[in-house]
Design a protein around this motif. Structure first.
Motif, PDB file in Angstrom:
ATOM      1  N   PHE A 123       0.823  -1.213   0.000  1.00 13.04           N
ATOM      2  CA  PHE A 123       0.000   0.000   0.000  1.00 13.04           C
ATOM      3  C   PHE A 123       0.856   1.261   0.000  1.00 13.04           C
ATOM      4  O   PHE A 123       0.521   2.256  -0.645  1.00 13.04           O
ATOM      5  CB  PHE A 123      -0.973   0.012   1.170  1.00 13.04           C
ATOM      6  CG  PHE A 123      -2.098  -0.967   1.025  1.00 13.04           C
ATOM      7  CD1 PHE A 123      -2.689  -1.208  -0.202  1.00 13.04           C
ATOM      8  CD2 PHE A 123      -2.571  -1.663   2.122  1.00 13.04           C
ATOM      9  CE1 PHE A 123      -3.722  -2.113  -0.354  1.00 13.04           C
ATOM     10  CE2 PHE A 123      -3.604  -2.571   1.993  1.00 13.04           C
ATOM     11  CZ  PHE A 123      -4.180  -2.800   0.754  1.00 13.04           C
ATOM     12  N   LEU A 124       1.967   1.224   0.715  1.00 17.02           N
ATOM     13  CA  LEU A 124       2.887   2.364   0.721  1.00 17.02           C
ATOM     14  C   LEU A 124       3.447   2.605  -0.685  1.00 17.02           C
ATOM     15  O   LEU A 124       3.479   3.744  -1.165  1.00 17.02           O
ATOM     16  CB  LEU A 124       4.027   2.129   1.710  1.00 17.02           C
ATOM     17  CG  LEU A 124       5.074   3.227   1.782  1.00 17.02           C
ATOM     18  CD1 LEU A 124       4.478   4.490   2.394  1.00 17.02           C
ATOM     19  CD2 LEU A 124       6.278   2.747   2.571  1.00 17.02           C
ATOM     20  N   PHE A 125       3.860   1.547  -1.364  1.00 13.85           N
ATOM     21  CA  PHE A 125       4.400   1.691  -2.717  1.00 13.85           C
ATOM     22  C   PHE A 125       3.318   2.133  -3.698  1.00 13.85           C
ATOM     23  O   PHE A 125       3.592   2.907  -4.622  1.00 13.85           O
ATOM     24  CB  PHE A 125       5.053   0.396  -3.191  1.00 13.85           C
ATOM     25  CG  PHE A 125       6.312   0.047  -2.442  1.00 13.85           C
ATOM     26  CD1 PHE A 125       7.225   1.020  -2.090  1.00 13.85           C
ATOM     27  CD2 PHE A 125       6.579  -1.259  -2.091  1.00 13.85           C
ATOM     28  CE1 PHE A 125       8.383   0.705  -1.395  1.00 13.85           C
ATOM     29  CE2 PHE A 125       7.732  -1.590  -1.405  1.00 13.85           C
ATOM     30  CZ  PHE A 125       8.637  -0.608  -1.050  1.00 13.85           C
ATOM     31  N   ILE A 126       2.099   1.653  -3.527  1.00 12.27           N
ATOM     32  CA  ILE A 126       0.993   2.111  -4.384  1.00 12.27           C
ATOM     33  C   ILE A 126       0.753   3.601  -4.167  1.00 12.27           C
ATOM     34  O   ILE A 126       0.569   4.359  -5.132  1.00 12.27           O
ATOM     35  CB  ILE A 126      -0.286   1.293  -4.120  1.00 12.27           C
ATOM     36  CG1 ILE A 126      -0.126  -0.129  -4.666  1.00 12.27           C
ATOM     37  CG2 ILE A 126      -1.505   1.962  -4.736  1.00 12.27           C
ATOM     38  CD1 ILE A 126      -1.245  -1.073  -4.265  1.00 12.27           C
ATOM     39  N   LEU A 161       8.737   1.355  -8.706  1.00  7.31           N
ATOM     40  CA  LEU A 161       7.629   1.196  -7.766  1.00  7.31           C
ATOM     41  C   LEU A 161       6.709   0.047  -8.168  1.00  7.31           C
ATOM     42  O   LEU A 161       6.208  -0.682  -7.303  1.00  7.31           O
ATOM     43  CB  LEU A 161       6.846   2.504  -7.647  1.00  7.31           C
ATOM     44  CG  LEU A 161       7.562   3.607  -6.872  1.00  7.31           C
ATOM     45  CD1 LEU A 161       6.808   4.922  -6.996  1.00  7.31           C
ATOM     46  CD2 LEU A 161       7.740   3.213  -5.421  1.00  7.31           C
ATOM     47  N   VAL A 162       6.489  -0.145  -9.462  1.00  9.36           N
ATOM     48  CA  VAL A 162       5.673  -1.278  -9.911  1.00  9.36           C
ATOM     49  C   VAL A 162       6.367  -2.590  -9.550  1.00  9.36           C
ATOM     50  O   VAL A 162       5.728  -3.539  -9.073  1.00  9.36           O
ATOM     51  CB  VAL A 162       5.384  -1.189 -11.428  1.00  9.36           C
ATOM     52  CG1 VAL A 162       4.817  -2.489 -11.958  1.00  9.36           C
ATOM     53  CG2 VAL A 162       4.430  -0.043 -11.703  1.00  9.36           C
ATOM     54  N   PHE A 163       7.687  -2.670  -9.747  1.00 12.33           N
ATOM     55  CA  PHE A 163       8.430  -3.870  -9.349  1.00 12.33           C
ATOM     56  C   PHE A 163       8.342  -4.075  -7.837  1.00 12.33           C
ATOM     57  O   PHE A 163       8.189  -5.203  -7.370  1.00 12.33           O
ATOM     58  CB  PHE A 163       9.888  -3.781  -9.781  1.00 12.33           C
ATOM     59  CG  PHE A 163      10.123  -4.123 -11.224  1.00 12.33           C
ATOM     60  CD1 PHE A 163       9.111  -4.551 -12.049  1.00 12.33           C
ATOM     61  CD2 PHE A 163      11.389  -4.012 -11.757  1.00 12.33           C
ATOM     62  CE1 PHE A 163       9.320  -4.862 -13.368  1.00 12.33           C
ATOM     63  CE2 PHE A 163      11.629  -4.329 -13.086  1.00 12.33           C
ATOM     64  CZ  PHE A 163      10.592  -4.759 -13.897  1.00 12.33           C
ATOM     65  N   PHE A 191       9.458   8.046 -15.337  1.00 14.33           N
ATOM     66  CA  PHE A 191       9.176   6.699 -15.831  1.00 14.33           C
ATOM     67  C   PHE A 191       9.936   5.626 -15.055  1.00 14.33           C
ATOM     68  O   PHE A 191       9.359   4.624 -14.636  1.00 14.33           O
ATOM     69  CB  PHE A 191       9.495   6.597 -17.329  1.00 14.33           C
ATOM     70  CG  PHE A 191       9.294   5.220 -17.877  1.00 14.33           C
ATOM     71  CD1 PHE A 191       8.013   4.740 -18.092  1.00 14.33           C
ATOM     72  CD2 PHE A 191      10.375   4.402 -18.162  1.00 14.33           C
ATOM     73  CE1 PHE A 191       7.813   3.463 -18.587  1.00 14.33           C
ATOM     74  CE2 PHE A 191      10.183   3.133 -18.663  1.00 14.33           C
ATOM     75  CZ  PHE A 191       8.900   2.665 -18.877  1.00 14.33           C
ATOM     76  N   MET A 192      11.237   5.810 -14.862  1.00 11.21           N
ATOM     77  CA  MET A 192      12.024   4.784 -14.180  1.00 11.21           C
ATOM     78  C   MET A 192      11.621   4.663 -12.707  1.00 11.21           C
ATOM     79  O   MET A 192      11.634   3.566 -12.146  1.00 11.21           O
ATOM     80  CB  MET A 192      13.520   5.062 -14.298  1.00 11.21           C
ATOM     81  CG  MET A 192      14.066   4.845 -15.698  1.00 11.21           C
ATOM     82  SD  MET A 192      13.644   3.246 -16.413  1.00 11.21           S
ATOM     83  CE  MET A 192      14.586   2.150 -15.404  1.00 11.21           C
TER      84      MET A 192
END
Length: 174
Positions: A124-127, A149-151, A143-144
């Motif tokens: 949730f923190l990364f989202i 964050l998606v990873f 972008f990077m």
């Protein structure tokens, strides 16, 4: 980078599918399992779940500290070795907790939920960071940062699932 993520996901699926032999690896005479079985606080599902939560946090932040230290050295691919060792250490910890718990199936699920919720909080923190990602200066490309964050979201979600499956379900007697 996506190949490494794919290999990691396949490795975790392998661990989940072959959970029974992996749990059987550390014998019943393991010192850590024996110590946890004999402590009175560990038989309380809340305390053992909080213990698992704290241990997950310690493993995560110690791995982050090692990564931070490795930034100052120009040794290629050591970060992959550190990640592999941290995954193996986490799985080993989860297996030990699975073997040490002696309560009911329902309380075992509660331990799994409480202990692995550390990774849900991180997800949730990364989202949140992904949704609120802004450029540091005008014209900055985010972008990077978004890819990272998606990873991170994928890794923490897989860690949650793996921790919950290993600690939350009844140990198999083979």
């Amino acid at each position: 980078m996506s190949l490494i993520l794919l290999i990691g996901l396949l490795g975790v699926l392998f661990v989940i599918n072959f959970k029974r032999p992996i749990i059987a690896m550390p014998g019943e005479n393991n010192k850590l399992v024996h110590k946890l079985k004999n402590t009175t606080w560990f038989q309380n599902y809340w305390l053992s779940g909080i213990f698992l939560f704290v241990m997950n946090a310690v493993l995560f932040f110690s791995t982050g500290l090692v990564y931070y230290i490795l930034v100052y050295f120009l040794i290629p691919y050591v970060h992959l070795l550190v990640m592999f060792c941290s995954v193996i250490g986490s799985i080993f910890l989860w297996v030990l907790i699975n073997k040490a718990w002696q309560g009911t199936k329902r309380n075992r699920l509660k331990i799994g939920i409480v202990g692995s919720s550390f990774y849900i909080f991180l997800t949730f923190l990364f989202i949140y960071w992904l949704v609120t990602l802004k450029p540091a200066y005008p014209g900055d490309d985010t972008f990077m940062g978004a890819v990272g964050l998606v990873f991170a979201i994928i890794v923490t979600t897989v860690a949650f699932i793996t921790c919950f499956v290993i600690t939350g379900f009844q140990k198999e007697s083979s």
